[in-house]
Design a protein around this motif. Structure first.
Motif, PDB file in Angstrom:
ATOM      1  N   GLU A   3      70.603 141.977  48.903  1.00 16.61           N
ATOM      2  CA  GLU A   3      71.419 142.331  50.066  1.00 16.61           C
ATOM      3  C   GLU A   3      71.149 143.732  50.605  1.00 16.61           C
ATOM      4  OE1 GLU A   3      73.881 143.118  46.294  1.00 16.61           O
ATOM      5  OE2 GLU A   3      72.530 141.563  47.071  1.00 16.61           O
ATOM      6  N   VAL A   4      70.332 144.519  49.900  1.00 17.81           N
ATOM      7  CA  VAL A   4      70.020 145.881  50.349  1.00 17.81           C
ATOM      8  C   VAL A   4      69.182 145.816  51.625  1.00 17.81           C
ATOM      9  CG1 VAL A   4      68.696 147.968  49.817  1.00 17.81           C
ATOM     10  CG2 VAL A   4      70.150 146.919  48.061  1.00 17.81           C
ATOM     11  N   GLU A   5      69.622 146.512  52.661  1.00 19.48           N
ATOM     12  CA  GLU A   5      68.901 146.521  53.934  1.00 19.48           C
ATOM     13  C   GLU A   5      67.945 147.705  54.048  1.00 19.48           C
ATOM     14  OE1 GLU A   5      71.532 146.199  57.238  1.00 19.48           O
ATOM     15  OE2 GLU A   5      72.410 144.291  56.593  1.00 19.48           O
ATOM     16  N   ASP A   6      68.382 148.872  53.570  1.00 21.37           N
ATOM     17  CA  ASP A   6      67.535 150.064  53.608  1.00 21.37           C
ATOM     18  C   ASP A   6      66.977 150.303  52.212  1.00 21.37           C
ATOM     19  OD1 ASP A   6      66.374 152.584  53.782  1.00 21.37           O
ATOM     20  OD2 ASP A   6      67.880 153.346  55.178  1.00 21.37           O
ATOM     21  N   VAL A   7      65.795 149.732  51.956  1.00 32.26           N
ATOM     22  CA  VAL A   7      65.224 149.777  50.616  1.00 32.26           C
ATOM     23  C   VAL A   7      64.864 151.194  50.189  1.00 32.26           C
ATOM     24  CG1 VAL A   7      62.906 149.270  51.488  1.00 32.26           C
ATOM     25  CG2 VAL A   7      63.469 148.779  49.127  1.00 32.26           C
ATOM     26  N   VAL A   8      64.399 152.021  51.123  1.00 29.39           N
ATOM     27  CA  VAL A   8      64.021 153.397  50.795  1.00 29.39           C
ATOM     28  C   VAL A   8      65.256 154.206  50.393  1.00 29.39           C
ATOM     29  CG1 VAL A   8      63.065 155.558  51.708  1.00 29.39           C
ATOM     30  CG2 VAL A   8      61.974 153.367  52.272  1.00 29.39           C
ATOM     31  N   ASN A   9      66.298 154.076  51.167  1.00 29.29           N
ATOM     32  CA  ASN A   9      67.542 154.791  50.864  1.00 29.29           C
ATOM     33  C   ASN A   9      68.106 154.352  49.504  1.00 29.29           C
ATOM     34  OD1 ASN A   9      69.843 156.542  51.745  1.00 29.29           O
ATOM     35  ND2 ASN A   9      70.964 154.606  51.545  1.00 29.29           N
ATOM     36  N   TYR A  10      68.028 153.055  49.218  1.00 27.61           N
ATOM     37  CA  TYR A  10      68.531 152.545  47.936  1.00 27.61           C
ATOM     38  C   TYR A  10      67.755 153.153  46.767  1.00 27.61           C
ATOM     39  CZ  TYR A  10      69.561 149.392  44.086  1.00 27.61           C
ATOM     40  OH  TYR A  10      69.945 148.892  42.859  1.00 27.61           O
ATOM     41  N   LEU A  11      66.436 153.204  46.893  1.00 31.07           N
ATOM     42  CA  LEU A  11      65.619 153.762  45.816  1.00 31.07           C
ATOM     43  C   LEU A  11      65.878 155.255  45.639  1.00 31.07           C
ATOM     44  CD1 LEU A  11      62.210 151.949  46.465  1.00 31.07           C
ATOM     45  CD2 LEU A  11      63.814 151.517  44.593  1.00 31.07           C
ATOM     46  N   GLN A  12      66.048 155.954  46.742  1.00 36.81           N
ATOM     47  CA  GLN A  12      66.326 157.387  46.666  1.00 36.81           C
ATOM     48  C   GLN A  12      67.666 157.658  45.976  1.00 36.81           C
ATOM     49  OE1 GLN A  12      65.980 158.510  50.799  1.00 36.81           O
ATOM     50  NE2 GLN A  12      63.761 158.855  50.670  1.00 36.81           N
ATOM     51  N   GLU A  13      68.659 156.820  46.284  1.00 37.20           N
ATOM     52  CA  GLU A  13      69.984 156.993  45.675  1.00 37.20           C
ATOM     53  C   GLU A  13      70.002 156.584  44.206  1.00 37.20           C
ATOM     54  OE1 GLU A  13      72.694 154.763  48.055  1.00 37.20           O
ATOM     55  OE2 GLU A  13      72.862 156.316  49.611  1.00 37.20           O
ATOM     56  N   ASN A  14      69.057 155.766  43.793  1.00 35.48           N
ATOM     57  CA  ASN A  14      69.017 155.287  42.403  1.00 35.48           C
ATOM     58  C   ASN A  14      67.769 155.777  41.667  1.00 35.48           C
ATOM     59  OD1 ASN A  14      71.337 153.055  42.104  1.00 35.48           O
ATOM     60  ND2 ASN A  14      70.463 152.918  44.161  1.00 35.48           N
ATOM     61  N   ARG A  15      67.280 156.915  42.087  1.00 38.07           N
ATOM     62  CA  ARG A  15      66.043 157.452  41.526  1.00 38.07           C
ATOM     63  C   ARG A  15      66.116 157.654  40.016  1.00 38.07           C
ATOM     64  NH1 ARG A  15      62.411 162.332  44.044  1.00 38.07           N
ATOM     65  NH2 ARG A  15      60.911 162.511  42.323  1.00 38.07           N
ATOM     66  N   SER A  16      67.256 158.074  39.526  1.00 34.61           N
ATOM     67  CA  SER A  16      67.402 158.381  38.100  1.00 34.61           C
ATOM     68  C   SER A  16      67.214 157.156  37.204  1.00 34.61           C
ATOM     69  CB  SER A  16      68.778 159.001  37.827  1.00 34.61           C
ATOM     70  OG  SER A  16      69.803 158.099  38.204  1.00 34.61           O
ATOM     71  N   SER A  17      67.402 155.965  37.767  1.00 32.09           N
ATOM     72  CA  SER A  17      67.271 154.743  36.966  1.00 32.09           C
ATOM     73  C   SER A  17      65.853 154.170  36.992  1.00 32.09           C
ATOM     74  CB  SER A  17      68.255 153.672  37.476  1.00 32.09           C
ATOM     75  OG  SER A  17      67.931 153.291  38.807  1.00 32.09           O
ATOM     76  N   ILE A  18      64.954 154.858  37.708  1.00 33.94           N
ATOM     77  CA  ILE A  18      63.576 154.375  37.843  1.00 33.94           C
ATOM     78  C   ILE A  18      62.674 155.093  36.845  1.00 33.94           C
ATOM     79  CG2 ILE A  18      61.611 154.155  39.421  1.00 33.94           C
ATOM     80  CD1 ILE A  18      63.632 154.132  41.738  1.00 33.94           C
ATOM     81  N   ALA A  19      61.797 154.365  36.196  1.00 34.61           N
ATOM     82  CA  ALA A  19      60.882 154.928  35.198  1.00 34.61           C
ATOM     83  C   ALA A  19      60.031 156.034  35.821  1.00 34.61           C
ATOM     84  CB  ALA A  19      59.989 153.836  34.633  1.00 34.61           C
ATOM     85  N   PRO A  20      59.734 157.092  35.057  1.00 27.50           N
ATOM     86  CA  PRO A  20      58.956 158.230  35.569  1.00 27.50           C
ATOM     87  C   PRO A  20      57.629 157.841  36.217  1.00 27.50           C
ATOM     88  CG  PRO A  20      59.895 158.781  33.436  1.00 27.50           C
ATOM     89  CD  PRO A  20      60.172 157.325  33.671  1.00 27.50           C
ATOM     90  N   PHE A  21      56.914 156.889  35.609  1.00 28.94           N
ATOM     91  CA  PHE A  21      55.624 156.469  36.170  1.00 28.94           C
ATOM     92  C   PHE A  21      55.800 155.903  37.573  1.00 28.94           C
ATOM     93  CE2 PHE A  21      52.714 152.934  37.068  1.00 28.94           C
ATOM     94  CZ  PHE A  21      51.501 153.613  37.075  1.00 28.94           C
ATOM     95  N   TYR A  22      56.820 155.069  37.754  1.00 29.32           N
ATOM     96  CA  TYR A  22      57.097 154.482  39.058  1.00 29.32           C
ATOM     97  C   TYR A  22      57.557 155.547  40.050  1.00 29.32           C
ATOM     98  CZ  TYR A  22      56.860 149.948  36.671  1.00 29.32           C
ATOM     99  OH  TYR A  22      56.446 148.858  35.959  1.00 29.32           O
ATOM    100  N   GLN A  23      58.318 156.516  39.548  1.00 28.74           N
ATOM    101  CA  GLN A  23      58.778 157.609  40.423  1.00 28.74           C
ATOM    102  C   GLN A  23      57.590 158.369  40.996  1.00 28.74           C
ATOM    103  OE1 GLN A  23      61.936 160.281  39.296  1.00 28.74           O
ATOM    104  NE2 GLN A  23      62.841 158.800  37.866  1.00 28.74           N
ATOM    105  N   ARG A  24      56.617 158.649  40.147  1.00 26.91           N
ATOM    106  CA  ARG A  24      55.439 159.403  40.607  1.00 26.91           C
ATOM    107  C   ARG A  24      54.677 158.615  41.675  1.00 26.91           C
ATOM    108  NH1 ARG A  24      55.169 160.701  35.070  1.00 26.91           N
ATOM    109  NH2 ARG A  24      53.641 159.033  34.684  1.00 26.91           N
ATOM    110  N   HIS A  25      54.558 157.308  41.451  1.00 27.20           N
ATOM    111  CA  HIS A  25      53.859 156.476  42.437  1.00 27.20           C
ATOM    112  C   HIS A  25      54.631 156.456  43.766  1.00 27.20           C
ATOM    113  CE1 HIS A  25      51.338 153.278  44.065  1.00 27.20           C
ATOM    114  NE2 HIS A  25      52.434 152.635  44.428  1.00 27.20           N
ATOM    115  N   LEU A  26      55.940 156.329  43.694  1.00 23.01           N
ATOM    116  CA  LEU A  26      56.766 156.307  44.912  1.00 23.01           C
ATOM    117  C   LEU A  26      56.710 157.660  45.646  1.00 23.01           C
ATOM    118  CD1 LEU A  26      59.833 154.333  43.542  1.00 23.01           C
ATOM    119  CD2 LEU A  26      58.118 153.498  45.148  1.00 23.01           C
ATOM    120  N   GLU A  27      56.592 158.725  44.877  1.00 21.94           N
ATOM    121  CA  GLU A  27      56.419 160.057  45.481  1.00 21.94           C
ATOM    122  C   GLU A  27      55.102 160.124  46.238  1.00 21.94           C
ATOM    123  OE1 GLU A  27      56.689 162.862  42.338  1.00 21.94           O
ATOM    124  OE2 GLU A  27      58.886 162.742  42.165  1.00 21.94           O
TER     125      GLU A  27
END
Length: 310
Positions: free
Chosen positions: A281-305
């Protein structure tokens, strides 16, 4: 020279090479043009040129004669070719705008699919959403497409082709691999699945065959024919679920979740996108990931950066 211009030049050279080979054997070319089904023509240049000539005739019938004369055909052979095209293409109903999108796929085959869809569109719809998707329905539609275009062997439907387009010999592994790819399975999971099925196959072969299945059989062959299917579904009077109209894109990207596809279209690697938890149901996927950054694995965070998501 820019890459896209170089690609166009290479494609033009391939077309010219194939048509030059085919027009040297004008009698066989004309004989092939008289056939309704040319999918089993062993000479690839003859088969390819016949498809191009059919498309040219449907776009502009008057252009065929001058084109063939430029290729060195006699007036007699030109007239015979035009007569063959006229007789085999007289009942084509499919809109020219659609044929232009797929110039290397036989217009007669596309027209057969178009008529079948108009007659009974429901049997060509895999589902209205991913929750309605099933392996059985995906298998049914894929086998129906193959019964028309004959891109791979299928004993159940009596399809034996001398000119398969896939790396796999039979349709079974293509459908099985397509289902795994659609469901977001990783390359490792697809390779492991193959190893479990083909127990006598060594690891290197399993890796090679799995990668070929994804690259050629799924992301090229299946995507090509599902793209034709979704385009035709879009042009009929019956209302078709939006999810189904995107099915070729889902096959290309390897996921049935819009948010994951959205990320991949933004440059996020598929191996990362399919492993991120994002509610449907998330419409703004970028905003959702930014708000939940702490729950994302470091490797994935670096790639998203690196992709500008963070």
């Amino acid at each position: 020279m820019p890459a896209d211009e170089k690609l166009k030049n290479n494609e033009k050279k391939e077309i010219e090479s194939a048509t030059s080979k085919a027009t040297k054997d004008s009698k066989k070319l004309v004989k092939t043009l008289r056939k309704t089904d040319i999918s089993q023509e062993e000479n690839s240049a003859i088969r390819y040129t016949s498809i191009l000539l059919r498309g040219r005739h449907l776009r502009n019938p008057d252009s065929v004669s001058s084109y063939l004369r430029e290729k060195g055909l006699s007036d007699e052979d030109v007239a015979a070719a035009e007569d063959a095209l006229e007789s085999t293409l007289q009942n084509i109903e499919i809109p020219e705008s659609i044929l232009r999108r797929n110039p290397t796929v036989d217009p007669i085959k596309q027209n057969i699919l178009y008529r079948n869809i108009k007659q009974n569109p429901d049997i060509w719809i895999v589902g209205a959403n991913r929750h309605e998707y099933s392996y059985d329905k995906f298998e049914d539609v894929t086998k129906q497409l193959n019964s028309i275009f004959k891109f791979v062997n299928d004993e159940d439907f009596g399809v034996e082709t001398n000119n398969k387009e896939t790396e796999n010999w039979a349709i079974g592994p293509v459908i099985y691999g397509g289902n795994e790819w659609l469901n977001g399975h990783s390359y490792n999971a697809i390779i492991n699945s193959r190893q479990n099925f083909y127990e006598d196959e060594d690891v290197d072969t399993a890796i090679k065959k799995s990668l070929e299945t994804v690259k050629t059989d799924i992301r090229f062959v299946l995507v090509k024919y599902y793209s034709i299917l979704t385009t035709l579904l879009e042009h009929i009077d019956t209302e078709v679920p939006d999810w189904m109209l995107r099915f070729d894109q889902m096959l290309e990207m390897g996921s049935m979740r819009y948010n994951r596809i959205k990320l991949m279209s933004m440059g996020v690697d598929r191996s990362v996108a399919v492993n991120l938890y994002i509610p449907d149901e998330v419409e703004d996927v970028v905003n959702y990931l930014q708000e939940n950054r702490s729950s994302i694995a470091p490797f994935y965070q670096r790639h998203l950066e690196n992709q500008g998501i963070f």
